[in-house]
Design a protein around this motif. Structure first.
Motif, PDB file in Angstrom:
ATOM      1  N   ASP A   1      16.036 -23.960 118.309  1.00 61.67           N
ATOM      2  CA  ASP A   1      15.922 -25.104 117.415  1.00 61.67           C
ATOM      3  C   ASP A   1      14.632 -25.834 117.763  1.00 61.67           C
ATOM      4  O   ASP A   1      13.995 -25.564 118.794  1.00 61.67           O
ATOM      5  CB  ASP A   1      17.140 -26.026 117.562  1.00 61.67           C
TER       6      ASP A   1
ATOM      7  N   HIS B   1      14.068 -22.985 108.719  1.00 60.66           N
ATOM      8  CA  HIS B   1      14.926 -22.080 109.475  1.00 60.66           C
ATOM      9  C   HIS B   1      15.194 -20.755 108.755  1.00 60.66           C
ATOM     10  O   HIS B   1      15.416 -20.751 107.541  1.00 60.66           O
ATOM     11  CB  HIS B   1      16.291 -22.743 109.727  1.00 60.66           C
TER      12      HIS B   1
ATOM     13  N   HIS C   1      20.825 -25.555 106.682  1.00 59.71           N
ATOM     14  CA  HIS C   1      19.911 -26.498 106.028  1.00 59.71           C
ATOM     15  C   HIS C   1      18.480 -25.979 106.159  1.00 59.71           C
ATOM     16  O   HIS C   1      18.179 -25.200 107.071  1.00 59.71           O
ATOM     17  CB  HIS C   1      20.018 -27.891 106.685  1.00 59.71           C
TER      18      HIS C   1
ATOM     19  N   ASP D   1      11.171 -28.682 108.642  1.00 61.47           N
ATOM     20  CA  ASP D   1      12.207 -27.870 109.270  1.00 61.47           C
ATOM     21  C   ASP D   1      12.299 -26.590 108.426  1.00 61.47           C
ATOM     22  O   ASP D   1      12.435 -26.667 107.191  1.00 61.47           O
ATOM     23  CB  ASP D   1      13.523 -28.676 109.214  1.00 61.47           C
TER      24      ASP D   1
HETATM   25 ZN    ZN Z   1      17.149 -28.107 111.534  1.00 58.69          ZN
END
Ligand code: ZN
Ligand code: VGL
Length: 213
Positions: A121, A58, A91, A56
């Protein structure tokens, strides 16, 4: 068949773990959990399976962070273009320490980053919510893979989305459930049922004999 099987470690990253006091730490992700994940990856890597890790990843202005929507709170759900977007604490911010994968780089053959577009997302390791491929499908196909052994975080979000997309793309999907943890118990159980019904083979743990995968 070992030569057509790859390991897919989903989002085993500091921010999702209690071990690293992550901002989105999932219950049951202390040292024992990480030790079990690492032992499993080591065993599979030694046996010759390619190991791919999703990450992940971001940007600071990501749509999934509640802090980027004025007046919103953690776990609020927004309707964005007809999709529901859960709002999380910030996060896995690109290049931050806790976005790091908690597996030795020597164990990982390839990292697939996802959720990199500020507006979309990406629970799935295959496609973001805008339908953009991450490169995972191409990576698996280049390696001639037809079966993926999936585990990681979190059962009810990224593991589920990745396993379901994997099935949809025609891969055989094996899930090692003892190496997964859920954001919430209810949705975690429901996710296992949904995956099982859809055709994911759920094994509580890695079989002693890897030929049984
Ligand atoms: Zn995420
Ligand atoms: C995840 C929530 C937000 C996951 C990622 O890895 O399951 N969950 N971003």
């Amino acid at each position: 068949m070992i030569d057509k099987t790859a390991v897919l470690a989903v989002d085993v990253q500091g921010d999702f773990t209690q071990l690293k006091q992550g901002s989105l730490a999932v219950e049951g992700t202390g040292k024992a959990y990480l030790d079990a994940v690492v032992a499993c990856v080591e065993k599979l890597k030694k046996a010759g399976y390619p190991v791919i890790a999703t990450q992940d990843w971001h940007p600071e202005d990501h749509v999934s962070f509640y802090t980027n929507t004025p007046g919103a709170a953690v776990l609020d759900v927004l309707d964005i273009d007809g999709r529901s977007q859960v709002l999380w604490p910030p996060h896995c911010i690109q290049k931050s320490e806790n976005a790091g994968i908690l597996l030795d780089a020597a164990l990982v053959d390839q990292v697939i980053q996802k959720g990199t577009h500020p507006k979309y997302d990406s629970y799935s390791g295959f496609f973001d919510d805008g339908g953009e491929p991450t490169g995972l499908e191409a990576a698996l196909k280049e390696r001639g893979i037809d079966t993926i052994v999936v585990f990681g975080l979190a059962t009810d979000y990224c593991v589920k989305a990745t396993a379901m997309d994997g099935l949809g793309l025609g891969f055989k999907v094996v899930l090692v459930s003892d190496l997964c943890r859920a954001v919430s118990e209810d949705t975690g159980k429901a996710a296992l049922e949904q995956m099982s019904k859809a055709g994911v083979r759920i094994l509580p743990r890695l079989p002693e004999k890897l030929s049984q995968i």
